[in-house]
Design a protein around this motif. Structure first.
Motif, PDB file in Angstrom:
ATOM      1  N   GLU A  51      37.829  37.531  48.109  1.00 57.62           N
ATOM      2  CA  GLU A  51      37.166  36.749  47.058  1.00 57.62           C
ATOM      3  C   GLU A  51      36.172  37.588  46.273  1.00 57.62           C
ATOM      4  O   GLU A  51      35.766  37.223  45.181  1.00 57.62           O
ATOM      5  CB  GLU A  51      36.472  35.524  47.674  1.00 57.62           C
ATOM      6  CG  GLU A  51      37.473  34.508  48.226  1.00 57.62           C
ATOM      7  CD  GLU A  51      36.810  33.249  48.741  1.00 57.62           C
ATOM      8  OE1 GLU A  51      35.561  33.147  48.653  1.00 57.62           O
ATOM      9  OE2 GLU A  51      37.528  32.360  49.232  1.00 57.62           O
ATOM     10  N   GLU A  52      35.746  38.717  46.883  1.00 57.85           N
ATOM     11  CA  GLU A  52      34.817  39.612  46.198  1.00 57.85           C
ATOM     12  C   GLU A  52      35.361  41.037  46.223  1.00 57.85           C
ATOM     13  O   GLU A  52      36.018  41.437  47.166  1.00 57.85           O
ATOM     14  CB  GLU A  52      33.444  39.587  46.884  1.00 57.85           C
ATOM     15  CG  GLU A  52      32.616  38.396  46.483  1.00 57.85           C
ATOM     16  CD  GLU A  52      31.168  38.506  46.981  1.00 57.85           C
ATOM     17  OE1 GLU A  52      30.663  39.641  47.060  1.00 57.85           O
ATOM     18  OE2 GLU A  52      30.578  37.464  47.285  1.00 57.85           O
ATOM     19  N   LEU A  53      35.030  41.797  45.182  1.00 56.08           N
ATOM     20  CA  LEU A  53      35.470  43.195  45.107  1.00 56.08           C
ATOM     21  C   LEU A  53      34.448  44.099  45.773  1.00 56.08           C
ATOM     22  O   LEU A  53      33.251  43.940  45.541  1.00 56.08           O
ATOM     23  CB  LEU A  53      35.579  43.614  43.634  1.00 56.08           C
ATOM     24  CG  LEU A  53      36.948  43.639  42.981  1.00 56.08           C
ATOM     25  CD1 LEU A  53      36.775  44.061  41.529  1.00 56.08           C
ATOM     26  CD2 LEU A  53      37.904  44.591  43.663  1.00 56.08           C
ATOM     27  N   LEU A  95      42.926  36.062  44.604  1.00 54.36           N
ATOM     28  CA  LEU A  95      41.907  35.308  45.348  1.00 54.36           C
ATOM     29  C   LEU A  95      40.486  35.593  44.862  1.00 54.36           C
ATOM     30  O   LEU A  95      39.533  34.937  45.268  1.00 54.36           O
ATOM     31  CB  LEU A  95      41.999  35.612  46.853  1.00 54.36           C
ATOM     32  CG  LEU A  95      43.351  35.301  47.526  1.00 54.36           C
ATOM     33  CD1 LEU A  95      43.332  35.735  48.977  1.00 54.36           C
ATOM     34  CD2 LEU A  95      43.689  33.821  47.429  1.00 54.36           C
ATOM     35  N   LEU A  96      40.367  36.597  43.982  1.00 50.56           N
ATOM     36  CA  LEU A  96      39.035  37.028  43.525  1.00 50.56           C
ATOM     37  C   LEU A  96      38.301  35.903  42.800  1.00 50.56           C
ATOM     38  O   LEU A  96      38.830  35.289  41.884  1.00 50.56           O
ATOM     39  CB  LEU A  96      39.187  38.232  42.584  1.00 50.56           C
ATOM     40  CG  LEU A  96      37.916  39.031  42.309  1.00 50.56           C
ATOM     41  CD1 LEU A  96      37.487  39.807  43.544  1.00 50.56           C
ATOM     42  CD2 LEU A  96      38.133  39.983  41.145  1.00 50.56           C
ATOM     43  N   LYS A  97      37.052  35.640  43.225  1.00 49.25           N
ATOM     44  CA  LYS A  97      36.288  34.545  42.610  1.00 49.25           C
ATOM     45  C   LYS A  97      35.236  35.036  41.627  1.00 49.25           C
ATOM     46  O   LYS A  97      34.930  34.391  40.642  1.00 49.25           O
ATOM     47  CB  LYS A  97      35.616  33.702  43.709  1.00 49.25           C
ATOM     48  CG  LYS A  97      36.598  32.770  44.404  1.00 49.25           C
ATOM     49  CD  LYS A  97      35.908  31.743  45.269  1.00 49.25           C
ATOM     50  CE  LYS A  97      36.919  30.711  45.750  1.00 49.25           C
ATOM     51  NZ  LYS A  97      36.316  29.766  46.698  1.00 49.25           N
ATOM     52  N   THR A  98      34.658  36.212  41.922  1.00 47.79           N
ATOM     53  CA  THR A  98      33.609  36.728  41.048  1.00 47.79           C
ATOM     54  C   THR A  98      34.090  37.987  40.318  1.00 47.79           C
ATOM     55  O   THR A  98      34.841  38.780  40.874  1.00 47.79           O
ATOM     56  CB  THR A  98      32.317  37.045  41.824  1.00 47.79           C
ATOM     57  OG1 THR A  98      31.446  37.810  40.986  1.00 47.79           O
ATOM     58  CG2 THR A  98      32.589  37.840  43.088  1.00 47.79           C
ATOM     59  N   SER A  99      33.634  38.145  39.077  1.00 45.87           N
ATOM     60  CA  SER A  99      34.072  39.303  38.275  1.00 45.87           C
ATOM     61  C   SER A  99      33.245  40.555  38.551  1.00 45.87           C
ATOM     62  O   SER A  99      33.451  41.583  37.923  1.00 45.87           O
ATOM     63  CB  SER A  99      34.012  38.951  36.786  1.00 45.87           C
ATOM     64  OG  SER A  99      32.683  38.650  36.405  1.00 45.87           O
ATOM     65  N   LYS A 100      32.328  40.471  39.497  1.00 46.87           N
ATOM     66  CA  LYS A 100      31.494  41.632  39.850  1.00 46.87           C
ATOM     67  C   LYS A 100      32.383  42.807  40.262  1.00 46.87           C
ATOM     68  O   LYS A 100      33.303  42.639  41.051  1.00 46.87           O
ATOM     69  CB  LYS A 100      30.571  41.256  41.018  1.00 46.87           C
ATOM     70  CG  LYS A 100      29.384  42.149  41.204  1.00 46.87           C
ATOM     71  CD  LYS A 100      28.394  41.502  42.171  1.00 46.87           C
ATOM     72  CE  LYS A 100      27.213  42.412  42.434  1.00 46.87           C
ATOM     73  NZ  LYS A 100      27.525  43.558  43.280  1.00 46.87           N
ATOM     74  N   GLY A 101      32.137  43.979  39.669  1.00 51.62           N
ATOM     75  CA  GLY A 101      32.961  45.150  39.963  1.00 51.62           C
ATOM     76  C   GLY A 101      33.965  45.432  38.856  1.00 51.62           C
ATOM     77  O   GLY A 101      34.647  46.448  38.849  1.00 51.62           O
ATOM     78  N   LEU A 102      34.041  44.505  37.879  1.00 50.53           N
ATOM     79  CA  LEU A 102      34.983  44.679  36.764  1.00 50.53           C
ATOM     80  C   LEU A 102      34.269  45.040  35.461  1.00 50.53           C
ATOM     81  O   LEU A 102      34.876  45.013  34.387  1.00 50.53           O
ATOM     82  CB  LEU A 102      35.810  43.393  36.567  1.00 50.53           C
ATOM     83  CG  LEU A 102      36.712  42.984  37.743  1.00 50.53           C
ATOM     84  CD1 LEU A 102      37.272  41.590  37.528  1.00 50.53           C
ATOM     85  CD2 LEU A 102      37.851  43.981  37.928  1.00 50.53           C
ATOM     86  N   ASP A 103      32.983  45.404  35.558  1.00 48.20           N
ATOM     87  CA  ASP A 103      32.151  45.697  34.368  1.00 48.20           C
ATOM     88  C   ASP A 103      32.734  46.781  33.466  1.00 48.20           C
ATOM     89  O   ASP A 103      32.604  46.713  32.248  1.00 48.20           O
ATOM     90  CB  ASP A 103      30.743  46.161  34.790  1.00 48.20           C
ATOM     91  CG  ASP A 103      30.082  45.186  35.729  1.00 48.20           C
ATOM     92  OD1 ASP A 103      29.191  44.473  35.282  1.00 48.20           O
ATOM     93  OD2 ASP A 103      30.485  45.114  36.908  1.00 48.20           O
ATOM     94  N   ARG A 104      33.345  47.809  34.079  1.00 47.40           N
ATOM     95  CA  ARG A 104      33.800  48.972  33.302  1.00 47.40           C
ATOM     96  C   ARG A 104      35.209  48.794  32.745  1.00 47.40           C
ATOM     97  O   ARG A 104      35.642  49.557  31.893  1.00 47.40           O
ATOM     98  CB  ARG A 104      33.742  50.226  34.181  1.00 47.40           C
ATOM     99  CG  ARG A 104      32.333  50.568  34.661  1.00 47.40           C
ATOM    100  CD  ARG A 104      32.360  51.655  35.728  1.00 47.40           C
ATOM    101  NE  ARG A 104      32.845  52.916  35.203  1.00 47.40           N
ATOM    102  CZ  ARG A 104      33.737  53.696  35.815  1.00 47.40           C
ATOM    103  NH1 ARG A 104      34.259  53.341  36.963  1.00 47.40           N
ATOM    104  NH2 ARG A 104      34.127  54.826  35.268  1.00 47.40           N
ATOM    105  N   LEU A 105      35.938  47.802  33.232  1.00 49.45           N
ATOM    106  CA  LEU A 105      37.343  47.646  32.861  1.00 49.45           C
ATOM    107  C   LEU A 105      37.517  47.356  31.370  1.00 49.45           C
ATOM    108  O   LEU A 105      36.936  46.426  30.832  1.00 49.45           O
ATOM    109  CB  LEU A 105      37.973  46.514  33.686  1.00 49.45           C
ATOM    110  CG  LEU A 105      39.474  46.292  33.496  1.00 49.45           C
ATOM    111  CD1 LEU A 105      40.275  47.507  33.960  1.00 49.45           C
ATOM    112  CD2 LEU A 105      39.937  45.042  34.237  1.00 49.45           C
TER     113      LEU A 105
END
Length: 222
Positions: free
Chosen positions: A143-145, A161-171
């Motif tokens: 659910e989290e990266l 299953l990922l719930k939060t977008s944390k970790g996708l800032d640079r994408l």
């Protein structure tokens, strides 16, 4: 009497070309049969998809014999902007062998104007915080990266299953499909602008809607 074995076949439906086959593995066309077969195919109706397939087959076959490659050639070979179309059951068998012989990190560093060490190709390399591009699919079943995803992904992102977008800032850009079925926030996805494959959950539309509502809020405050 004498007879010859046909080396390529064009299948029509209502005067429209729906299939072109050869006698190489996976029914791909032999190089020497490409021009003559396409010449014949051009006398019938070809839709855009079939034209694209024919162009890709011709381009791929000519690239196999080259030593020098333009940036456009490399983007094509690495399927950065779209998948390569093919006429047989699978892509030309020579493609796999050809790509395995390339210095893939060097090619990708050229495509994305970065250093070789800023290209990742194994999951372990996703731990590098300075990665510019990841070549391959990224799968995550939590659910989290725990990792930070680099700006460019040449492959699919499968994080259902990922719930939060944390970790996708640079994408910024994804060459393949993006699957984010359970995502609940889009706070860290503001840099994502391009999905060349399928945007399975309409992520780009949703990000755009958030951007617009933010702009409207700013205008109201002003």
């Amino acid at each position: 009497g004498e007879y010859s074995i046909p080396r390529s076949a064009i299948r029509l439906r209502d005067g429209k070309v729906v299939e072109i086959r050869g006698i190489r593995k996976n029914q791909c066309l032999e190089d020497e049969m490409i021009d003559v077969t396409f010449q014949k195919a051009n006398t019938f109706f070809l839709d855009d998809h079939m034209k694209q397939k024919m162009e890709d087959v011709k381009r791929l076959s000519s690239l196999f014999g080259q030593k020098e490659f333009s940036l456009s050639d490399l983007r094509f070979l690495y399927e950065v902007d779209r998948k390569i179309n093919y006429l047989g059951y699978q892509i030309d068998e020579r493609y796999q062998t050809f790509m395995e012989q390339r210095d893939q990190k060097e090619d990708l560093a050229r495509i994305f104007s970065c250093k070789k060490e800023e290209i990742g190709m194994t999951e372990r390399e996703l731990d590098k915080p300075y990665l510019v591009c990841y070549y391959g699919d990224i799968k995550c079943y939590t659910e989290e990266l725990e990792k930070s995803i680099p700006p460019y992904v040449v492959g699919d992102i499968n994080m259902r299953l990922l719930k939060t977008s944390k970790g996708l800032d640079r994408l910024k850009e994804v060459s393949g499909d993006v699957m984010l079925d359970s995502l609940e926030d889009f706070d860290h996805l503001q840099n994502l602008n391009v999905i060349h494959g399928m945007d399975c959950n309409h992520i780009l539309e949703r990000i755009e809607a958030i951007r617009e509502s933010k702009e409207n809020d700013v205008e109201k405050k002003v």
